[in-house]
Motif scaffolding. Structure first.
Motif, PDB file in Angstrom:
ATOM      1  N   LEU A 119       0.725  -1.223   0.054  1.00  0.00           N
ATOM      2  CA  LEU A 119       0.097   0.044  -0.102  1.00  0.00           C
ATOM      3  C   LEU A 119       0.890   1.252   0.040  1.00  0.00           C
ATOM      4  CD1 LEU A 119      -2.997  -0.480   2.375  1.00  0.00           C
ATOM      5  CD2 LEU A 119      -3.064  -0.028   0.014  1.00  0.00           C
ATOM      6  N   LEU A 120       1.999   1.132   0.721  1.00  0.00           N
ATOM      7  CA  LEU A 120       2.708   2.472   0.930  1.00  0.00           C
ATOM      8  C   LEU A 120       4.143   2.359  -0.071  1.00  0.00           C
ATOM      9  CD1 LEU A 120       2.955   2.548   4.927  1.00  0.00           C
ATOM     10  CD2 LEU A 120       1.404   3.798   3.494  1.00  0.00           C
ATOM     11  N   GLN A 121       3.898   1.367  -0.670  1.00  0.00           N
ATOM     12  CA  GLN A 121       4.884   1.340  -1.720  1.00  0.00           C
ATOM     13  C   GLN A 121       6.442   1.509  -1.135  1.00  0.00           C
ATOM     14  OE1 GLN A 121       3.432   3.970  -4.738  1.00  0.00           O
ATOM     15  NE2 GLN A 121       3.187   2.233  -6.041  1.00  0.00           N
ATOM     16  N   GLU A 122       6.604   0.803  -0.102  1.00  0.00           N
ATOM     17  CA  GLU A 122       7.976   0.565   0.733  1.00  0.00           C
ATOM     18  C   GLU A 122       8.321  -0.425   1.088  1.00  0.00           C
ATOM     19  OE1 GLU A 122       8.168   2.997   4.361  1.00  0.00           O
ATOM     20  OE2 GLU A 122       6.742   4.482   3.772  1.00  0.00           O
ATOM     21  N   SER A 123       9.552  -0.733   1.371  1.00  0.00           N
ATOM     22  CA  SER A 123      10.187  -1.894   1.414  1.00  0.00           C
ATOM     23  C   SER A 123       9.843  -2.419   2.760  1.00  0.00           C
ATOM     24  CB  SER A 123      11.649  -1.912   1.375  1.00  0.00           C
ATOM     25  OG  SER A 123      12.308  -1.708   2.641  1.00  0.00           O
ATOM     26  N   PRO A 124       9.362  -3.808   3.031  1.00  0.00           N
ATOM     27  CA  PRO A 124       8.948  -4.188   4.295  1.00  0.00           C
ATOM     28  C   PRO A 124       9.887  -4.351   5.238  1.00  0.00           C
ATOM     29  CG  PRO A 124       8.341  -6.007   2.386  1.00  0.00           C
ATOM     30  CD  PRO A 124       9.187  -4.803   1.956  1.00  0.00           C
ATOM     31  N   ASN A 125      11.117  -4.351   4.940  1.00  0.00           N
ATOM     32  CA  ASN A 125      12.361  -4.175   5.942  1.00  0.00           C
ATOM     33  C   ASN A 125      12.391  -2.845   6.588  1.00  0.00           C
ATOM     34  OD1 ASN A 125      14.265  -6.552   6.461  1.00  0.00           O
ATOM     35  ND2 ASN A 125      14.637  -6.290   4.322  1.00  0.00           N
ATOM     36  N   GLU A 126      12.568  -1.712   5.801  1.00  0.00           N
ATOM     37  CA  GLU A 126      12.460  -0.309   6.282  1.00  0.00           C
ATOM     38  C   GLU A 126      11.153  -0.107   7.239  1.00  0.00           C
ATOM     39  OE1 GLU A 126      13.418   2.393   3.306  1.00  0.00           O
ATOM     40  OE2 GLU A 126      14.890   1.183   2.482  1.00  0.00           O
ATOM     41  N   LEU A 127       9.861  -0.577   6.590  1.00  0.00           N
ATOM     42  CA  LEU A 127       8.773  -0.260   7.249  1.00  0.00           C
ATOM     43  C   LEU A 127       8.720  -1.157   8.442  1.00  0.00           C
ATOM     44  CD1 LEU A 127       6.002   0.775   6.670  1.00  0.00           C
ATOM     45  CD2 LEU A 127       5.343  -1.239   5.574  1.00  0.00           C
ATOM     46  N   SER A 128       9.315  -2.036   8.560  1.00  0.00           N
ATOM     47  CA  SER A 128       9.142  -3.046   9.820  1.00  0.00           C
ATOM     48  C   SER A 128      10.075  -2.236  11.080  1.00  0.00           C
ATOM     49  CB  SER A 128       9.616  -4.495   9.736  1.00  0.00           C
ATOM     50  OG  SER A 128      11.042  -4.643   9.579  1.00  0.00           O
ATOM     51  N   SER A 129      11.144  -1.718  10.829  1.00  0.00           N
ATOM     52  CA  SER A 129      12.085  -1.184  11.617  1.00  0.00           C
ATOM     53  C   SER A 129      11.122  -0.029  12.218  1.00  0.00           C
ATOM     54  CB  SER A 129      13.458  -0.619  11.287  1.00  0.00           C
ATOM     55  OG  SER A 129      13.388   0.304  10.419  1.00  0.00           O
ATOM     56  N   VAL A 130      10.660   0.903  11.330  1.00  0.00           N
ATOM     57  CA  VAL A 130       9.757   1.958  11.934  1.00  0.00           C
ATOM     58  C   VAL A 130       8.690   1.608  13.052  1.00  0.00           C
ATOM     59  CG1 VAL A 130       8.468   3.916  11.161  1.00  0.00           C
ATOM     60  CG2 VAL A 130      10.009   3.372  10.114  1.00  0.00           C
ATOM     61  N   LEU A 131       8.095   0.453  12.451  1.00  0.00           N
ATOM     62  CA  LEU A 131       6.663   0.006  13.300  1.00  0.00           C
ATOM     63  C   LEU A 131       7.251  -0.513  14.581  1.00  0.00           C
ATOM     64  CD1 LEU A 131       5.010  -1.734  10.155  1.00  0.00           C
ATOM     65  CD2 LEU A 131       4.182   0.289  11.573  1.00  0.00           C
ATOM     66  N   TRP A 132       8.551  -1.309  14.582  1.00  0.00           N
ATOM     67  CA  TRP A 132       9.085  -1.711  15.804  1.00  0.00           C
ATOM     68  C   TRP A 132       9.351  -0.676  16.731  1.00  0.00           C
ATOM     69  CZ3 TRP A 132       9.856  -6.347  18.100  1.00  0.00           C
ATOM     70  CH2 TRP A 132      10.972  -6.269  19.266  1.00  0.00           C
ATOM     71  N   GLN A 133       9.966   0.270  16.018  1.00  0.00           N
ATOM     72  CA  GLN A 133      10.359   1.409  17.214  1.00  0.00           C
ATOM     73  C   GLN A 133       8.989   2.177  17.673  1.00  0.00           C
ATOM     74  OE1 GLN A 133      13.230   2.051  18.413  1.00  0.00           O
ATOM     75  NE2 GLN A 133      14.328   0.826  17.163  1.00  0.00           N
ATOM     76  N   ASN A 134       8.097   2.208  16.805  1.00  0.00           N
ATOM     77  CA  ASN A 134       6.615   2.791  17.472  1.00  0.00           C
ATOM     78  C   ASN A 134       6.348   2.078  18.419  1.00  0.00           C
ATOM     79  OD1 ASN A 134       6.981   4.605  14.977  1.00  0.00           O
ATOM     80  ND2 ASN A 134       5.144   3.627  13.834  1.00  0.00           N
ATOM     81  N   SER A 135       6.370   0.691  18.230  1.00  0.00           N
ATOM     82  CA  SER A 135       5.578  -0.215  19.252  1.00  0.00           C
ATOM     83  C   SER A 135       6.731  -0.115  20.641  1.00  0.00           C
ATOM     84  CB  SER A 135       5.701  -1.535  18.624  1.00  0.00           C
ATOM     85  OG  SER A 135       5.290  -1.455  17.296  1.00  0.00           O
ATOM     86  N   LEU A 136       7.641   0.056  20.307  1.00  0.00           N
ATOM     87  CA  LEU A 136       8.445  -0.053  21.689  1.00  0.00           C
ATOM     88  C   LEU A 136       8.351   1.288  22.415  1.00  0.00           C
ATOM     89  CD1 LEU A 136      12.128  -1.621  20.823  1.00  0.00           C
ATOM     90  CD2 LEU A 136      10.080  -2.552  21.913  1.00  0.00           C
ATOM     91  N   ALA A 137       8.363   2.307  21.642  1.00  0.00           N
ATOM     92  CA  ALA A 137       7.956   3.613  22.070  1.00  0.00           C
ATOM     93  C   ALA A 137       6.768   3.845  23.125  1.00  0.00           C
ATOM     94  CB  ALA A 137       8.207   4.847  21.062  1.00  0.00           C
ATOM     95  N   LEU A 138       5.873   2.977  22.413  1.00  0.00           N
ATOM     96  CA  LEU A 138       4.578   3.270  23.167  1.00  0.00           C
ATOM     97  C   LEU A 138       4.601   2.156  24.225  1.00  0.00           C
ATOM     98  CD1 LEU A 138       1.390   4.070  22.615  1.00  0.00           C
ATOM     99  CD2 LEU A 138       1.206   2.097  21.357  1.00  0.00           C
ATOM    100  N   PHE A 139       5.094   1.204  24.375  1.00  0.00           N
ATOM    101  CA  PHE A 139       5.263   0.185  25.511  1.00  0.00           C
ATOM    102  C   PHE A 139       6.411   0.253  26.152  1.00  0.00           C
ATOM    103  CE2 PHE A 139       1.972  -1.768  22.300  1.00  0.00           C
ATOM    104  CZ  PHE A 139       0.742  -1.135  22.966  1.00  0.00           C
ATOM    105  N   ASN A 140       6.897   1.146  26.169  1.00  0.00           N
ATOM    106  CA  ASN A 140       8.611   1.109  26.746  1.00  0.00           C
ATOM    107  C   ASN A 140       8.527   0.834  28.153  1.00  0.00           C
ATOM    108  OD1 ASN A 140       7.483   3.340  28.213  1.00  0.00           O
ATOM    109  ND2 ASN A 140       9.220   4.825  27.176  1.00  0.00           N
TER     110      ASN A 140
END
Ligand SMILES: [Zn+2]
Length: 257
Positions: free
Chosen positions: A236-257
């Motif tokens: 959907l975002l036309q991005e690489s799954p690798n780059e996307l996953s690292s941003v999403l991982w960081q978002n999740s950690l920041a939320l549930f730190n």
């Protein structure tokens, strides 16, 4: 490419016979962390128990889910506060949020739902925890309650609204939970909102054993399918799954730190 399933119910009976295999299958797809949700006072002891068995990978939240409204008593708010007070050791370090709480227009006792929600939002402030919100035909009502309570951190589980609604939640400081819905082409409104809002506001989730991913209807949903949701989002975002996953991982950690 670490993945975080920020919403799954691995403590449910649906996983009693093969929980370890389900976790191993998810890990094989890169899922390194799992957030399990509190839904009812009667369920919290088992939830905490299961989380202690998988202490490195599992995190949990505690809360009263509107779907189980018939099981809730007003006194369970006190039980919830006592529970937060009495957590110790590993369990204390795993407890990261209040959830899953919210409003569900298809469930009974709307007044009790609202009163339990408001009290739990109050506890989120007391314990400085993010909230994980369940909604069904209640997105705007929920936002009003959250604003009134001054809550500025959490996730809208299974976000399925318009871009305008997405924006309002993001402005309130919330992340949007992206799940199996976006894998269905017919979910145009949700796919559009998720595509436009910006990846910094998103987290991944399966809601396993519920909310099947497209192609797996009628089957038990599992955290390993968070990878399919990532792939859908990347497309959907036309991005690489690798780059996307690292941003999403960081978002999740920041939320549930
Ligand atoms: Zn859930």
């Amino acid at each position: 490419m670490p993945l975080y399933d920020t919403h799954c119910h691995l403590d449910f009976a649906a996983f009693d016979n093969d929980r370890e295999e389900v976790v191993a299958a998810a890990q094989a797809k890169g899922v390194e962390r799992f957030m399990l949700l509190g839904v009812a006072a009667q369920q919290w002891p088992k939830l905490i128990d299961v989380c202690q068995q998988f202490s490195a990978e599992f995190r949990f939240s505690l809360g009263l889910h509107p779907y189980f409204i018939e099981q809730h008593e007003v006194e369970h708010i006190k039980t919830l506060a006592d529970c937060f007070e009495s957590l110790s050791g590993i369990a204390q370090s795993q407890c990261k949020a209040i959830g899953e709480i919210g409003l569900d227009a298809t469930c009974a006792k709307p007044e009790l739902q609202l009163s339990l929600l408001n009290k739990q939002l109050g506890l989120a402030t007391d314990y400085q925890l993010p909230v994980i919100l369940h909604h069904r035909k209640t997105l705007d009502e929920l936002l009003k309650a959250v604003r009134n309570a001054g809550i500025e951190r959490g996730v809208v589980h299974a976000f399925s609204g318009s871009y305008e609604q997405a924006n309002a939640w993001v402005e309130q400081g919330f992340k949007l939970g992206v799940g199996g819905t976006i894998t269905y082409l017919r979910a145009k409104k949700t796919r559009d909102a998720i595509t436009r809002i910006g990846v910094e506001h998103l987290v991944l989730e399966t809601d396993a054993p519920d909310m099947p991913v497209c192609g797996y209807q009628g089957q038990r949903n599992e955290p390993q399918r968070v990878k399919l949701i990532l792939d859908s989002l990347a497309e959907l975002l036309q991005e690489s799954p690798n780059e996307l996953s690292s941003v999403l991982w960081q978002n999740s950690l920041a939320l549930f730190n």
